[in-house]
Design a protein around this motif. Structure first.
Motif, PDB file in Angstrom:
ATOM      1  N   ARG A 176       0.823  -1.210   0.000  1.00  0.00           N
ATOM      2  CA  ARG A 176       0.000   0.000   0.000  1.00  0.00           C
ATOM      3  C   ARG A 176       0.855   1.257   0.000  1.00  0.00           C
ATOM      4  N   ASN A 177       2.052   1.169   0.526  1.00  0.00           N
ATOM      5  CA  ASN A 177       2.948   2.318   0.621  1.00  0.00           C
ATOM      6  C   ASN A 177       4.272   1.986  -0.056  1.00  0.00           C
ATOM      7  N   PRO A 178       4.312   2.089  -1.377  1.00  0.00           N
ATOM      8  CA  PRO A 178       5.516   1.654  -2.092  1.00  0.00           C
ATOM      9  C   PRO A 178       6.774   2.433  -1.705  1.00  0.00           C
ATOM     10  N   ARG A 179       6.630   3.688  -1.301  1.00  0.00           N
ATOM     11  CA  ARG A 179       7.815   4.459  -0.908  1.00  0.00           C
ATOM     12  C   ARG A 179       8.422   3.900   0.381  1.00  0.00           C
ATOM     13  N   ILE A 180       7.570   3.459   1.281  1.00  0.00           N
ATOM     14  CA  ILE A 180       8.077   2.868   2.521  1.00  0.00           C
ATOM     15  C   ILE A 180       8.789   1.559   2.217  1.00  0.00           C
ATOM     16  N   HIS A 181       8.236   0.779   1.292  1.00  0.00           N
ATOM     17  CA  HIS A 181       8.892  -0.478   0.913  1.00  0.00           C
ATOM     18  C   HIS A 181      10.239  -0.207   0.234  1.00  0.00           C
ATOM     19  N   LYS A 182      10.305   0.850  -0.581  1.00  0.00           N
ATOM     20  CA  LYS A 182      11.586   1.216  -1.195  1.00  0.00           C
ATOM     21  C   LYS A 182      12.586   1.648  -0.136  1.00  0.00           C
ATOM     22  N   ALA A 183      12.111   2.412   0.844  1.00  0.00           N
ATOM     23  CA  ALA A 183      12.988   2.845   1.928  1.00  0.00           C
ATOM     24  C   ALA A 183      13.498   1.647   2.723  1.00  0.00           C
ATOM     25  N   LEU A 184      12.614   0.684   2.965  1.00  0.00           N
ATOM     26  CA  LEU A 184      13.022  -0.526   3.672  1.00  0.00           C
ATOM     27  C   LEU A 184      14.102  -1.274   2.892  1.00  0.00           C
ATOM     28  N   ASP A 185      13.909  -1.390   1.595  1.00  0.00           N
ATOM     29  CA  ASP A 185      14.925  -2.059   0.763  1.00  0.00           C
ATOM     30  C   ASP A 185      16.260  -1.332   0.848  1.00  0.00           C
ATOM     31  N   ALA A 186      16.214   0.001   0.773  1.00  0.00           N
ATOM     32  CA  ALA A 186      17.444   0.789   0.830  1.00  0.00           C
ATOM     33  C   ALA A 186      18.117   0.649   2.194  1.00  0.00           C
ATOM     34  N   LEU A 187      17.319   0.666   3.256  1.00  0.00           N
ATOM     35  CA  LEU A 187      17.893   0.505   4.593  1.00  0.00           C
ATOM     36  C   LEU A 187      18.508  -0.881   4.780  1.00  0.00           C
ATOM     37  N   ARG A 188      17.845  -1.890   4.245  1.00  0.00           N
ATOM     38  CA  ARG A 188      18.408  -3.243   4.350  1.00  0.00           C
ATOM     39  C   ARG A 188      19.716  -3.362   3.572  1.00  0.00           C
ATOM     40  N   ASP A 189      19.772  -2.702   2.406  1.00  0.00           N
ATOM     41  CA  ASP A 189      21.023  -2.680   1.639  1.00  0.00           C
ATOM     42  C   ASP A 189      22.115  -1.948   2.416  1.00  0.00           C
ATOM     43  N   ALA A 190      21.747  -0.820   3.029  1.00  0.00           N
ATOM     44  CA  ALA A 190      22.716  -0.057   3.810  1.00  0.00           C
ATOM     45  C   ALA A 190      23.207  -0.869   5.000  1.00  0.00           C
ATOM     46  N   ARG A 191      22.307  -1.572   5.636  1.00  0.00           N
ATOM     47  CA  ARG A 191      22.672  -2.420   6.790  1.00  0.00           C
ATOM     48  C   ARG A 191      23.674  -3.487   6.366  1.00  0.00           C
ATOM     49  N   LYS A 192      23.417  -4.084   5.221  1.00  0.00           N
ATOM     50  CA  LYS A 192      24.323  -5.115   4.711  1.00  0.00           C
ATOM     51  C   LYS A 192      25.697  -4.516   4.387  1.00  0.00           C
ATOM     52  N   GLU A 193      25.710  -3.353   3.746  1.00  0.00           N
ATOM     53  CA  GLU A 193      26.972  -2.695   3.412  1.00  0.00           C
ATOM     54  C   GLU A 193      27.757  -2.346   4.673  1.00  0.00           C
ATOM     55  N   LEU A 194      27.055  -1.824   5.683  1.00  0.00           N
ATOM     56  CA  LEU A 194      27.729  -1.503   6.937  1.00  0.00           C
ATOM     57  C   LEU A 194      28.310  -2.762   7.589  1.00  0.00           C
ATOM     58  N   ASP A 195      27.523  -3.804   7.576  1.00  0.00           N
ATOM     59  CA  ASP A 195      27.959  -5.057   8.201  1.00  0.00           C
ATOM     60  C   ASP A 195      29.197  -5.621   7.508  1.00  0.00           C
ATOM     61  N   GLU A 196      29.252  -5.489   6.191  1.00  0.00           N
ATOM     62  CA  GLU A 196      30.363  -6.048   5.425  1.00  0.00           C
ATOM     63  C   GLU A 196      31.543  -5.093   5.288  1.00  0.00           C
ATOM     64  N   ALA A 197      31.394  -3.867   5.752  1.00  0.00           N
ATOM     65  CA  ALA A 197      32.477  -2.881   5.627  1.00  0.00           C
ATOM     66  C   ALA A 197      33.694  -3.325   6.441  1.00  0.00           C
ATOM     67  N   PRO A 198      34.884  -3.191   5.868  1.00  0.00           N
ATOM     68  CA  PRO A 198      36.087  -3.654   6.559  1.00  0.00           C
ATOM     69  C   PRO A 198      36.547  -2.718   7.689  1.00  0.00           C
ATOM     70  N   HIS A 199      36.059  -1.490   7.739  1.00  0.00           N
ATOM     71  CA  HIS A 199      36.478  -0.568   8.801  1.00  0.00           C
ATOM     72  C   HIS A 199      35.280  -0.160   9.649  1.00  0.00           C
ATOM     73  N   ASP A 200      35.564   0.521  10.755  1.00  0.00           N
ATOM     74  CA  ASP A 200      34.486   0.814  11.701  1.00  0.00           C
ATOM     75  C   ASP A 200      34.071   2.293  11.712  1.00  0.00           C
ATOM     76  N   PHE A 201      34.506   3.073  10.716  1.00  0.00           N
ATOM     77  CA  PHE A 201      34.111   4.479  10.574  1.00  0.00           C
ATOM     78  C   PHE A 201      34.374   5.270  11.860  1.00  0.00           C
ATOM     79  N   HIS A 202      35.590   5.205  12.320  1.00  0.00           N
ATOM     80  CA  HIS A 202      36.025   5.915  13.539  1.00  0.00           C
ATOM     81  C   HIS A 202      35.166   5.555  14.747  1.00  0.00           C
ATOM     82  N   GLY A 203      34.836   4.280  14.871  1.00  0.00           N
ATOM     83  CA  GLY A 203      34.076   3.809  16.026  1.00  0.00           C
ATOM     84  C   GLY A 203      32.578   4.033  15.934  1.00  0.00           C
TER      85      GLY A 203
END
Length: 86
Positions: free
Chosen positions: A37-64
């Motif tokens: 019903r809210n395609p923008r929210i679903h797109k945001a969820l997809d983007a956040l999940r992608d960001a979460r995965k990228e953060l998790d796989e990042a080799p550094h910790d971004f200054h803690g």
């Protein structure tokens, strides 16, 4: 004559029932396809999940700040999951 009317009413009722039984799966399928019903929210969820995965796989910790960022993304995902189908 009343027997004919009774048969006619039975036929009409039967056809109405049959058409309802045939239409129900079609509307059910349409409802599932229109589940978002809210395609923008679903797109945001997809983007956040992608960001979460990228953060998790990042080799550094971004200054803690990596853990804090991952926690913030997790909270955002939880909130959007709560409201996505309103």
């Amino acid at each position: 004559m009343s027997l004919r009317n009774g048969r006619w009413i039975s036929w009409v009722f039967g056809l109405a029932l049959l058409s309802g039984l045939v239409a129900y799966p079609l509307t059910s399928r349409t409802a599932k396809a229109d589940d978002q019903r809210n395609p923008r929210i679903h797109k945001a969820l997809d983007a956040l999940r992608d960001a979460r995965k990228e953060l998790d796989e990042a080799p550094h910790d971004f200054h803690g700040k990596k853990k804090d960022a991952m926690d913030a993304v997790d909270r955002a995902i939880e909130r959007l999951d709560e409201i996505k189908d309103w």
